[in-house]
Scaffold this motif. Structure first.
Motif, PDB file in Angstrom:
ATOM      1  N   ARG A  14       1.023  -1.279  -0.126  1.00  0.00           N
ATOM      2  CA  ARG A  14      -0.059   0.027   0.087  1.00  0.00           C
ATOM      3  C   ARG A  14       0.851   1.410   0.107  1.00  0.00           C
ATOM      4  O   ARG A  14       0.420   2.136  -0.806  1.00  0.00           O
ATOM      5  N   ALA A  15       1.850   1.197   0.796  1.00  0.00           N
ATOM      6  CA  ALA A  15       2.774   2.283   0.687  1.00  0.00           C
ATOM      7  C   ALA A  15       3.506   2.713  -0.689  1.00  0.00           C
ATOM      8  O   ALA A  15       3.795   3.702  -1.099  1.00  0.00           O
ATOM      9  N   LEU A  16       3.947   1.497  -1.375  1.00  0.00           N
ATOM     10  CA  LEU A  16       4.522   1.738  -2.522  1.00  0.00           C
ATOM     11  C   LEU A  16       3.733   2.050  -3.690  1.00  0.00           C
ATOM     12  O   LEU A  16       3.820   2.736  -4.348  1.00  0.00           O
ATOM     13  N   ALA A  17       2.338   1.595  -3.530  1.00  0.00           N
ATOM     14  CA  ALA A  17       1.302   1.939  -4.457  1.00  0.00           C
ATOM     15  C   ALA A  17       0.996   3.651  -4.203  1.00  0.00           C
ATOM     16  O   ALA A  17       0.836   4.405  -5.419  1.00  0.00           O
ATOM     17  N   THR A  18       1.101   4.028  -3.100  1.00  0.00           N
ATOM     18  CA  THR A  18       0.986   5.411  -2.797  1.00  0.00           C
ATOM     19  C   THR A  18       1.968   6.278  -3.303  1.00  0.00           C
ATOM     20  O   THR A  18       1.908   7.335  -3.831  1.00  0.00           O
ATOM     21  N   LEU A  19       3.181   5.683  -3.228  1.00  0.00           N
ATOM     22  CA  LEU A  19       4.420   6.444  -3.759  1.00  0.00           C
ATOM     23  C   LEU A  19       4.468   6.534  -5.232  1.00  0.00           C
ATOM     24  O   LEU A  19       4.935   7.460  -5.830  1.00  0.00           O
ATOM     25  N   HIS A  20       3.978   5.352  -6.048  1.00  0.00           N
ATOM     26  CA  HIS A  20       3.977   5.366  -7.396  1.00  0.00           C
ATOM     27  C   HIS A  20       2.700   6.018  -7.824  1.00  0.00           C
ATOM     28  O   HIS A  20       2.673   5.993  -9.227  1.00  0.00           O
ATOM     29  N   GLU A  21       1.872   6.400  -6.927  1.00  0.00           N
ATOM     30  CA  GLU A  21       0.563   6.811  -7.341  1.00  0.00           C
ATOM     31  C   GLU A  21      -0.256   5.928  -8.424  1.00  0.00           C
ATOM     32  O   GLU A  21      -0.695   6.228  -9.552  1.00  0.00           O
ATOM     33  N   THR A  22      -0.385   4.564  -7.855  1.00  0.00           N
ATOM     34  CA  THR A  22      -1.005   3.604  -8.730  1.00  0.00           C
ATOM     35  C   THR A  22      -2.044   2.883  -7.949  1.00  0.00           C
ATOM     36  O   THR A  22      -1.944   2.868  -6.221  1.00  0.00           O
ATOM     37  N   PRO A  23      -2.950   2.313  -8.352  1.00  0.00           N
ATOM     38  CA  PRO A  23      -3.995   1.668  -7.439  1.00  0.00           C
ATOM     39  C   PRO A  23      -3.325   0.635  -6.496  1.00  0.00           C
ATOM     40  O   PRO A  23      -2.523  -0.134  -6.906  1.00  0.00           O
ATOM     41  N   ALA A  24      -4.029   0.439  -5.570  1.00  0.00           N
ATOM     42  CA  ALA A  24      -3.531  -0.673  -4.676  1.00  0.00           C
ATOM     43  C   ALA A  24      -3.777  -2.004  -5.395  1.00  0.00           C
ATOM     44  O   ALA A  24      -4.583  -2.087  -5.971  1.00  0.00           O
ATOM     45  N   PRO A  25      -2.826  -2.732  -5.330  1.00  0.00           N
ATOM     46  CA  PRO A  25      -3.047  -4.060  -6.241  1.00  0.00           C
ATOM     47  C   PRO A  25      -3.898  -5.004  -5.513  1.00  0.00           C
ATOM     48  O   PRO A  25      -3.912  -5.373  -4.719  1.00  0.00           O
ATOM     49  N   GLU A  26      -4.557  -5.641  -6.753  1.00  0.00           N
ATOM     50  CA  GLU A  26      -5.626  -6.272  -6.346  1.00  0.00           C
ATOM     51  C   GLU A  26      -5.088  -7.792  -6.758  1.00  0.00           C
ATOM     52  O   GLU A  26      -5.764  -8.837  -6.176  1.00  0.00           O
TER      53      GLU A  26
END
Length: 413
Positions: A191-203
């Motif tokens: 979730r932190a990496l998704a926030t950094l890269h501005e991508t949706p949370a991986p599903e």
């Protein structure tokens, strides 16, 4: 407390009275009356005797605490608090406990917001806000802090150097399964990496693998490369000779992760190294300076594990690293990431640089979501106010002018 009065008070039929008193007196708030019940017929009679009532109370009744206190003092010489604590157990203070718990929660979130890993990359503020909304793990401050400490330790160690996830987890957390798919810690970090890269949370599992890959986990050691120019390392090994040959011919070179993992006798002199986000700047520098091009590294957006490993090698050689990227929302996040993970300093990335570039060229595209720039407290606000990006290509001449100074200084030496 062992007295006839205490034994008189401690009768089974009066148990509801003492339980009610213990509960109310442990609230940590002023108490004047107690709601007691249900009382058995024997309990109603015992309560009437205790308080000197002229009639039996109801099965559910209200007891004046001051009257009860006076009666107990007469019977056994101790007030209601002492009697209740002796019969039922020590009194608590739930109000104080709740306040202490609120303070512990507030301290936890304040610690998280102020953690160096978070402050170094302000984009993570959105992650911490999400965690605050989600709340404590199993309602426990201690369990939540333990998990967050592990997540922050993991984030501080990323990007990895292309090792498999279990190998990375063992090195950082001493547990090869700590970041296995589906674990709470893995979810926190992703979730932190998704926030950094501005991508949706991986599903999906594929999404999660892709996000780990962006963080340098299990990168292909041959296809993961970093673009360079202008390096003349010492050493007689094939990598040193190849880099020098490319630089002397005025060409760029791609270094693979595998080469950087085993650099042989590759030795970089302590020197100034300029890092750009976009390959076009490196291409322009080679076109202008040719074989005299100063040392440069291009991250091509977010740096991969090869780029980060090269920057670490250069930092270990006491090189002075200077980073420039696009002045937009994504560019600020990339810059904050690189500055947090390496000793690099910002290069032409101040508020003044941004405003000067805005005045000297046509308006750029919308900058997107903007997070703070740790190296310049006013830069993010300036981007929000202007609502325009400054990409590297727009300031290419300024950057090339800086590089020209290093070229002249090297020629003089």
């Amino acid at each position: 407390m062992n007295s006839p009065g205490r034994r008189y008070a401690d009768r089974p039929e009066l148990a509801p009275l003492w339980q009610a008193a213990h509960h109310r007196l442990s609230a940590g708030r002023p108490v004047s009356r107690l709601r007691v019940g249900p009382l058995t017929p024997e309990g109603r009679s015992a309560l009437a005797d205790l308080l000197g009532l002229d009639r039996l109370p109801d099965a559910y009744t209200s007891v004046d605490l001051a009257r009860l206190d006076t009666a107990l003092l007469e019977i056994c010489g101790h007030g209601v608090r002492a009697v209740v604590a002796d019969i039922v157990g020590p009194l608590g203070d739930r109000a104080a406990e709740r306040e202490a718990e609120r303070t512990r929660r507030a301290d936890l979130w304040a610690w998280l917001d102020a953690h160096p890993t978070v402050t170094a990359q302000p984009a993570l503020a959105a992650w911490t806000a999400q965690l605050r909304r989600t709340g404590l793990i199993a309602g426990s401050v201690d369990r939540t802090r333990e998990s967050l400490e592990q997540a922050l330790r993991t984030l501080a160690a990323l990007p990895a150097q292309g090792e498999p996830l279990p190998v990375f987890a063992t090195a950082v957390l001493s547990d090869s399964h700590a970041l296995d798919d589906g674990t709470r810690l893995s979810s926190l970090v992703l979730r932190a990496l998704a926030t950094l890269h501005e991508t949706p949370a991986p599903e999906s599992a594929a999404d999660r693998r892709a996000l780990w890959g962006r963080a340098g986990i299990a990168d292909d050691a041959l296809s993961t490369t970093v673009l360079t120019a202008g390096f003349h390392p010492s050493g007689s090994g094939p990598l040193a000779r190849a880099l020098t040959a490319y630089s002397e011919a005025g060409h760029a070179a791609h270094l693979t992760l595998a080469q950087l993992r085993t650099p042989g006798d590759l030795r970089f002199p302590a020197q100034h190294v300029h890092i750009t986000e976009n390959p076009s700047i490196l291409a322009l520098a080679l076109s202008r300076f040719g074989p005299s091009c100063p040392p440069m590294v291009c991250t091509s957006g977010w740096p991969n594990s090869a780029a980060m490993l090269l920057l670490r090698h250069l930092a270990a050689a006491d090189c002075h690293l200077h980073y420039h990227g696009d002045l937009d929302g994504e560019g600020l996040r990339i810059a904050a990431h690189i500055l947090a993970k390496t000793p690099a300093k910002p290069w032409r990335m101040t508020t003044a640089d941004y405003l000067t570039a805005l005045r000297s060229a046509e308006r750029g595209p919308d900058p997107g979501r903007i997070t703070e720039a740790p190296w310049d407290q006013e830069l993010a606000g300036a981007l929000r106010e202007a609502g325009a990006s400054v990409v590297e290509e727009r300031v290419a001449e300024v950057l090339l002018g800086d590089l020209a100074v290093h070229v002249r200084n090297r020629i003089r030496r």
